[in-house]
Design a protein around this motif. Sequence first.
Motif, PDB file in Angstrom:
ATOM      1  N   LEU B 158       0.845  -1.200   0.000  1.00 52.85           N
ATOM      2  CA  LEU B 158       0.000   0.000   0.000  1.00 52.85           C
ATOM      3  C   LEU B 158       0.879   1.248   0.000  1.00 52.85           C
ATOM      4  O   LEU B 158       0.678   2.185  -0.771  1.00 52.85           O
ATOM      5  CB  LEU B 158      -0.897  -0.011   1.243  1.00 52.85           C
ATOM      6  N   SER B 161       2.957   1.575  -3.403  1.00 47.91           N
ATOM      7  CA  SER B 161       2.153   2.035  -4.536  1.00 47.91           C
ATOM      8  C   SER B 161       1.714   3.478  -4.316  1.00 47.91           C
ATOM      9  O   SER B 161       1.720   4.298  -5.247  1.00 47.91           O
ATOM     10  CB  SER B 161       0.947   1.116  -4.750  1.00 47.91           C
ATOM     11  N   GLY B 162       1.353   3.812  -3.072  1.00 48.38           N
ATOM     12  CA  GLY B 162       0.912   5.175  -2.770  1.00 48.38           C
ATOM     13  C   GLY B 162       2.048   6.173  -2.955  1.00 48.38           C
ATOM     14  O   GLY B 162       1.859   7.238  -3.564  1.00 48.38           O
ATOM     15  N   HIS B 185      -3.326  -0.017  -5.877  1.00 48.60           N
ATOM     16  CA  HIS B 185      -3.209   0.702  -4.605  1.00 48.60           C
ATOM     17  C   HIS B 185      -4.441   0.440  -3.733  1.00 48.60           C
ATOM     18  O   HIS B 185      -4.334   0.162  -2.541  1.00 48.60           O
ATOM     19  CB  HIS B 185      -3.067   2.204  -4.906  1.00 48.60           C
TER      20      HIS B 185
END
Lengths: 175, 448
Positions: B158, B161-162, B185
Amino acid sequence: MTTPPPHELDVRPILAQGEEPFGAIMAAIDALQPGQALRMLAPFRPAPLFNVMANRGFDCADRRREDGVWEVTFTPQGSGPADAGMAPGSAPGAGFWPDPALVLELIGLEPPEPMVRILEEVTMLEPGQVLFALLDREPMFLFPELAQRGHEWAGNYAADGQSYRLMVRAGAKDD
Amino acid sequence: MPGKSLSPWTLSWFGSAMIALLLALVLALAAGIGPEDFDRPEALAIVHLFALGWLAQVMLGALVQFVPVLAARPLAFSRLALPALLASSLGTLALAGGFLSLDGYEIARPFFLLGPVALGLGFAMLAVMILATLVTRQTLRLPEVRMVLVALAGLAGLWLSGAAMVSTLAGSRVAVDLSQALPLHMLFGIGGFLTFAAFGVSYKLFAMFLLAPEAASWQRRAVFALAAMMAGLMLTGLLMLAGDAGITPLLIAVCGISLAGAALYLDDVRRLWQARRRAHPELNMSWSRMALGFLALSVLLLPFAIWQGGALARASVFAALVGWLSTLTLAQMIRITAFLTWIQIFAPLIGRRKVPTVQSLTHPRRAGLALTIWSLSAAIGTLSLATGFHAGFRLALCGLLIAATQILCELVAIRSLSHLPAPERPGLLPPLILPAFLKSQHSAENQI
């Protein structure tokens, strides 16, 4: 095979001199014979040490004595025939405790009811008397309370994992 | 077990999460967010306030409390709990503020990059605490423990990807295809982190509250295997994203695994429910059933979300975040807060005076009403998003805010023992959300 008696280390004089006892404790641990336990005396409950010792392969059992001194026994994991298979934190030598003076069947009660029953009953016992309780699960919140009140405990899950067996040995009367 | 089983900072995490929840709902109403507005920077800010500030924080706070119970040993590096909370709160606010820079508020731009840095720091500190406590030979055998570890891998995905998306939006050199990164995400956040963590925690909590046998089932082992596979696939997706490859086939596989995993999890909970010894489950369990219904709804919408995107994707995400994860968390949080408060105040008094029951610290009717409004609003919101019904969505937001406010009042009432008759209340109460370890240790010493 006989297990050597626990090595005793009193850290109170070290602390009284304003020094850090960690080095002395580690030196004592390194000097232990195989299977030997370390019994430590401290003026307070040395909670930060428990994790360090767990990582070094020691189970911890703590109790507050009548004189206010904390007596903590670090036992090498998996040693001592009487203690084999007991949950971490169990008092060593529980196999030699007297027969239970009281048996509590606490299956099917929702937490914290089992904890309430055990603490209420153990308060009524004479020092040294033992209580046996059968529970659904490990009473995690009970253990610190027992230690705080100076009672010892030993417990483990039954072989089928469906019930937890707990012995509590009453310490000095606390009120 | 040596050491206190209570993690002193749990209620601070809960408190911070509740503030973020209310803030997100108030801002969503104030900013006039409607069903079609989720690309607007303000909406992105609010969604992150909700998902990170509320759900991630409440889940991490629950893990800090729950992991020592699971591993039967004290929390390792527990001193990191406060810095981790501060870093994750600061990071969430910075990220939410940073999104506003996309709308031309240049002043907010520096916050945009600060957000992922602070969040990463907070998450890393939590991961250290959780891993150092959980990873032992005995605990790794438990499927619940493995599930929490998979959830941590999801949290890492998470964040990665963020952070890549923030870097792209901020115009720096590290850039990814946002249209590909976004579904990944969201799957990392909702599935890989929050849902897996909720699965891991719920097995133990459900068995405890239903008085059901705790032994692991084949379903649980299968859910873990699927979860591990899904996390592996998604982390592969992250690598593919870095290499500019298309990830659609991978998303389809993840969708299939989610359907199978959710079905097996629900079957496992049904088994627990049937084996329970408690004839009439309490409020937290009956409302957890409602949450499970939303889990099923959200997963059933997932194939449409992935193939069509748009309204059905928004409905699926809303059903998951608001219906499944939030209803479950709110229902359990009331019960857990009551339990922890009871342990904190009354455990030292057992055997010395008569102690009240945990239930008497709560007001089930008030909490039940709030959870009814919450769930109803979650259902209306999901339906309104699926159909693009603006007024319905706004009504749902109002309902959620009313319910959350009521639940906050109930939590404060539980902490301050206001449902107890005055003679049963001890004179000195612990602080609402700050730890009381110094004070409680002191008073415990005095009692002996």
